[in-house]
Enzyme design. Structure first.
Site, mmCIF file in Angstrom:
data_model
loop_
_atom_site.group_PDB
_atom_site.id
_atom_site.type_symbol
_atom_site.label_atom_id
_atom_site.label_comp_id
_atom_site.label_asym_id
_atom_site.label_seq_id
_atom_site.Cartn_x
_atom_site.Cartn_y
_atom_site.Cartn_z
ATOM 1 N N HIS A 357 35.614 32.805 44.678
ATOM 2 C CA HIS A 357 34.827 33.528 43.665
ATOM 3 C C HIS A 357 33.531 32.819 43.300
ATOM 4 C CE1 HIS A 357 37.994 36.453 42.505
ATOM 5 N NE2 HIS A 357 38.824 35.458 42.791
ATOM 6 N N LYS A 536 28.759 38.729 29.462
ATOM 7 C CA LYS A 536 29.380 37.928 30.522
ATOM 8 C C LYS A 536 29.481 36.485 30.037
ATOM 9 C CE LYS A 536 25.926 39.414 33.172
ATOM 10 N NZ LYS A 536 26.548 39.910 34.373
ATOM 11 N N ARG A 537 30.201 35.652 30.783
ATOM 12 C CA ARG A 537 30.228 34.230 30.446
ATOM 13 C C ARG A 537 28.799 33.706 30.330
ATOM 14 N NH1 ARG A 537 31.926 31.140 34.801
ATOM 15 N NH2 ARG A 537 31.806 32.867 36.252
ATOM 16 N N LYS A 542 23.585 32.761 35.307
ATOM 17 C CA LYS A 542 23.552 34.160 34.853
ATOM 18 C C LYS A 542 22.276 34.437 34.046
ATOM 19 C CE LYS A 542 28.617 34.490 34.757
ATOM 20 N NZ LYS A 542 29.018 35.612 35.624
ATOM 21 N N THR A 644 31.459 42.240 38.149
ATOM 22 C CA THR A 644 32.267 43.461 38.015
ATOM 23 C C THR A 644 31.811 44.229 36.772
ATOM 24 O OG1 THR A 644 33.919 42.067 36.940
ATOM 25 C CG2 THR A 644 34.368 42.730 39.217
ATOM 26 N N LYS A 648 31.181 48.337 36.037
ATOM 27 C CA LYS A 648 31.653 49.108 34.879
ATOM 28 C C LYS A 648 30.481 49.794 34.195
ATOM 29 C CE LYS A 648 35.057 45.503 34.414
ATOM 30 N NZ LYS A 648 35.251 44.145 33.897
HETATM 31 C C1 F58 Z 1 33.766 35.427 38.785
HETATM 32 N N1 F58 Z 1 34.229 34.093 38.605
HETATM 33 C C2 F58 Z 1 32.412 35.450 39.472
HETATM 34 N N2 F58 Z 1 35.141 32.410 37.396
HETATM 35 O O1 F58 Z 1 31.492 34.678 38.741
HETATM 36 C C3 F58 Z 1 31.944 36.892 39.543
HETATM 37 O O2 F58 Z 1 30.745 36.978 40.266
HETATM 38 C C4 F58 Z 1 33.003 37.734 40.235
HETATM 39 O O3 F58 Z 1 32.681 39.087 40.134
HETATM 40 C C5 F58 Z 1 34.358 37.530 39.595
HETATM 41 O O4 F58 Z 1 34.689 36.162 39.564
HETATM 42 C C6 F58 Z 1 35.454 38.252 40.327
HETATM 43 O O5 F58 Z 1 35.376 38.003 41.688
HETATM 44 C C7 F58 Z 1 34.839 33.728 37.469
HETATM 45 O O6 F58 Z 1 35.105 34.518 36.595
HETATM 46 C C8 F58 Z 1 35.621 31.745 36.338
HETATM 47 O O7 F58 Z 1 35.847 32.268 35.267
HETATM 48 C C9 F58 Z 1 35.861 30.268 36.562
HETATM 49 C C10 F58 Z 1 37.276 29.920 36.201
HETATM 50 C C11 F58 Z 1 37.504 28.435 36.355
HETATM 51 C C12 F58 Z 1 36.519 27.630 35.580
HETATM 52 C C13 F58 Z 1 35.106 27.987 35.930
HETATM 53 C C14 F58 Z 1 34.866 29.474 35.776
#
Ligand code: F58
Length: 800
Positions: A357, A536-537, A542, A644, A648
């Site tokens: 990811h 988003k985060r 980002k 994602t 949405k």
């Molecule tokens: C997200 N990753 C990607 N990681 O950033 C996003 O582009 C993608 O659409 C999504 O996954 C699904 O494939 C993501 O959410 C985290 O939250 C990590 C978890 C572990 C710590 C660092 C952030």
């Protein structure tokens, strides 16, 4: 609520009686004393009753047919609330609504009483939740495996604009959806010693913890199938030390329990310390080991021989967090069941697949060999053997699984998986040319793409009843189970009646959001303004700071020329920063500081308002997305794996302003370039730009607007009492600027002005919005799951 009609199921009165029965006999409350909580629980139990038979039947059918099962191992399942979701999937809207009405309750109040299950951080966790919904909808026998965090991700608030973190308390009340399974428990060991017997070994852990299962049924669309989300809670091997208690050491007597429970207490403990890192690794092994044991137990109960495992179990690793599954499965097969090492590796590879990811190198997990040897001594030896086997097969390989005293979990996952997938076309291509270049060369068929998707049940039908109703009126309700049917809307886009109704749905959603912003946050907004949303985060890649810099520049320009016919805009932000990520926390603080100044400026505030909503979560997303006009997808190209939220928002008729990054590329291809505001460098251009000396300083110098916005920050325009507060951000953007905020600024500004102009023409805007909806059908997670089934899992739907 839409008054969906059900053709089967209980009558409204029967359903109401079921709610009353639960209130009385499950909750032990009578009507005159019942609180909203009691009613919500009673309603949840009544709904849950409708799930159980289907759930049992699905489990039986999987056994009877000897079906292959999909196991989705994930550190996160960001499922949010479940009541409304279950009601919608079971088509119980009418019964549930009228039951509440009969009982003198407001349906929405009851549904909104449910806390969010914040068992995730971002897209990765929400994707896992959408996949569960799609797996059940498609009738694929599947289990989600994860951790039952007592507190989940932290609860965010702002104090003087700064992010504060408090524990999430979603489990303080009873959880209506889970079933405790005391009998489904495994001892999970850590540390201790290993004694070799030939090539096999016996690991005697030094400490142990019990993983105990809690099951939540996940019902699919129209209740056709139900799967299980099995979450593990950590419990002590010995509950309570009676000897110590009797000696009067009361606190110490309870210590084993408290210590054991730390493992399933919070998602993402602060891992900037050694002890935090250790806890995190323990969490990963804890849930992975328990899940694998459960999988093997189920498999063995069906009497198959072990070579059959890949035919019966597809185990997906959601990122590297469960990467220890590779060596653990080898250990279970080789050490504990006597399968030859090479065969054990082959069987494990046949079962395992891995989704990547992120390409950010710092986000690819690495564990220090020292820590790993201390906690999982046998696994380190097995990883060395796996590495040696890989080296023997590819004598010229350069990439190793261990390097500089660290174990590389991305590479380990790659080597132990038969398929590795990216989550958008661009991301998958970049995986092949960057992080996994050498491994891709050695295993050219291993990397495959599965572009993400989102469930239409939650992200349209349930969260946007107005638009859903219009879609169903226009093309029938087949779209809910087959989102590509939305293309049937295209021919209505020229129809004045349809367009009026489409515009009205959006406008009504905006009024509803506006009312909520006022009542829940005391913020007054104009529903006729453009609702510009970045949710988003919070992360540098980002680029929320690009967004706020543009807002500052716009504010400055409006002040200079307030009568230039500006398009009124409300910029809405939502998102959390990791507690140890100080730069991201500064971005939050800056946005809040800027909001304070801009929102109180009488000249500019009619045209530009900033709202940063605290504690962004799934439920908030469900409120914001249907009411959004503009979707900010502005990451530095090459850095957002997919996204994602972008899907949405597109589905719900927001137009995207975005870079050619992640799934934006595929969204733009589908909705049409004319219905998408593109800006910024491509991934290749971004790479090249980083090589240009002083690229950021040059970009700042070339753009008076950007220079002026940065100067306002440095001059303390938003932090009068502490001028240097945002020195770090200013110096970063005009100095190293790895994420190319400065270089993309001018183009972003230009695209935003195109947005202004386009929004000023409501008919064309709505037409583009409706086309976004009509063309978003491909972004259903049902499509994504079909792709995994065909290309990775080789498993099947058991529905007709
Ligand atoms: C997200 N990753 C990607 N990681 O950033 C996003 O582009 C993608 O659409 C999504 O996954 C699904 O494939 C993501 O959410 C985290 O939250 C990590 C978890 C572990 C710590 C660092 C952030």
């Amino acid at each position: 609520m839409p008054s969906e009609n059900t053709t089967s199921g209980p009558t409204n009165a029967g359903f109401r009686d079921a709610v009353l029965r639960h209130l009385t006999y499950t909750l032990g409350k009578d009507v005159s004393h019942a609180t909203v909580y009691d009613w919500r629980m009673a309603l949840s139990f009544a709904v849950r009753d409708r799930v159980i038979d289907r759930w049992f039947a699905a489990t039986r059918e999987s056994y009877d047919k000897g079906a292959k099962r999909v196991y989705y191992l994930s550190m996160e399942f960001l499922i949010g609330r479940l009541l409304q979701d279950a009601i919608v999937n079971l088509r119980l809207e009418e019964q549930a609504f009228s039951a509440m009405q009969d009982l003198g309750l407001d349906f929405d109040t009851v549904v909104h009483d449910e806390p969010d299950a914040a068992l995730g951080n971002g897209g990765l966790g929400r994707l896992a939740a959408c996949f569960l919904d799609s797996l059940s909808t498609l009738g694929v026998p599947a289990y989600g495996y994860g951790i039952r965090y007592e507190h989940g991700l932290f609860r965010q608030s702002f104090v003087d604009g700064r992010q504060m973190e408090a524990p999430e308390t979603w489990l303080q009340q009873r959880n209506a959806w889970e079933f405790e399974r005391p009998e489904a428990a495994f001892n999970i060991g850590f540390g201790g010693s290993v004694s070799e017997t030939g090539t096999q070994a016996v690991w005697t852990p030094g400490e142990g913890i019990v993983a105990q299962a809690y099951d939540t049924p996940i019902i699919g669309w129209q209740g056709a199938w139900a799967n299980t989300l099995r979450l593990w809670a950590a419990k002590p091997v010995q509950l309570f030390d009676l000897d110590r208690f009797n000696r009067g050491e009361f606190a110490a007597a309870a210590e084993p329990e408290a210590l054991a429970r730390t493992i399933s207490r919070v998602l993402y403990p602060d891992d900037t310390t050694e002890i935090g890192k250790e806890l995190r690794l323990k969490q990963e092994y804890f849930f992975t080991a328990a899940s694998l044991r459960d999988i093997l137990r189920r498999f063995e109960s069906e009497g198959h021989s072990l070579e059959m495992l890949p035919k019966k179990a597809a185990i997906q690793l959601n990122d590297t967090h469960p990467a220890i599954a590779g060596p653990e499965l080898v250990r279970l097969l080789h050490d504990e069941r006597g399968i030859a090492f090479d065969d054990a590796v082959e069987i494990a590879c046949g079962c395992l697949s891995y989704t990547n990811h992120t390409l950010l190198p710092e986000a690819l997990e690495r564990w220090s060999e020292g820590l790993m040897s201390r906690l999982l001594p046998r696994h380190v030896a097995l990883i060395e053997r796996i590495d040696a086997a890989h080296a023997a097969k590819h004598p010229h390989r350069k990439v190793t699984l261990m390097e500089h005293g660290e174990i590389k979990m991305g590479e380990l996952s790659f080597v132990m998986a038969h398929k590795v997938n990216g989550v958008s076309a661009l991301h998958t291509d970049l995986m092949k040319t960057t992080v996994f270049k050498e491994l891709h060369g050695l295993y050219p068929d291993r990397i495959v793409n599965q572009t993400n998707g989102v469930t239409p049940r939650r992200w349209m039908l349930s969260c946007n009843p107005r638009l859903s109703g219009l879609i169903t009126e226009t093309i029938g309700d087949g779209w809910v189970g087959d989102l590509e049917k939305l293309s049937g809307l295209e021919k209505s886009v020229g129809d004045a009646g349809f367009m009026e109704a489409y515009g009205k749905a959006k406008r009504d959603n905006k009024v509803q959001l506006s009312n909520w912003l006022q009542s829940a946050h005391g913020v007054k907004t104009d529903p006729d303004a453009l609702f510009d949303v970045q949710i988003k985060r919070i992360h540098e890649y980002k680029r929320q700071h690009l967004n706020i810099l543009e807002a500052i520049a716009l504010w400055q320009e409006i002040r200079e020329n307030p009568n230039a016919g500006w398009t009124p805009r409300v910029k809405i932000f939502g998102g959390k920063a990791a507690p140890g990520y100080f730069f991201a926390k500064d971005i939050i603080h800056l946005i809040n500081d800027v909001a304070k100044v801009l929102n109180s400026d009488p000249v500019t505030s009619p045209f530009l308002q900033i709202v940063f909503l605290p504690n962004y979560n799934v439920t908030m997303a469900e409120r914001l997305i249907p009411a959004s006009d503009l979707s900010e997808q502005i990451s530095t190209a090459g850095k957002e794996a997919s996204g994602t939220g972008n899907m949405k928002l597109t589905l719900n008729g927001a137009l995207t302003i975005g870079t050619l990054d992640g799934a934006n590329v595929e969204i733009r291809d589908r909705v049409g370039a004319e219905n998408f505001f593109l800006f910024g460098m491509t991934a290749d251009e971004a790479e090249a730009r980083r090589e240009v000396a002083d690229h950021a300083a040059k970009a700042v110098k070339a753009d008076a607007r950007l220079a002026r916005a940065l100067k306002a920050i440095s001059d303390g325009a938003f932090s009068a009492k502490e001028r240097g507060r945002y020195k770090g951000i200013v110096e970063n953007v005009s100095g190293p600027d790895y994420f190319l905020v400065a270089s993309d600024f001018a183009d972003y500004w230009q695209a935003q002005r195109e947005v202004d102009t386009a929004f000023a023409n409501p008919q064309d805007w709505m037409r583009a919005a409706a086309l976004n909806t009509a063309r978003a059908g491909w972004f259903s997670s049902d499509r994504t799951i079909r792709g995994y089934l065909a290309d990775i899992w080789h498993a099947e739907s058991l529905l007709g």
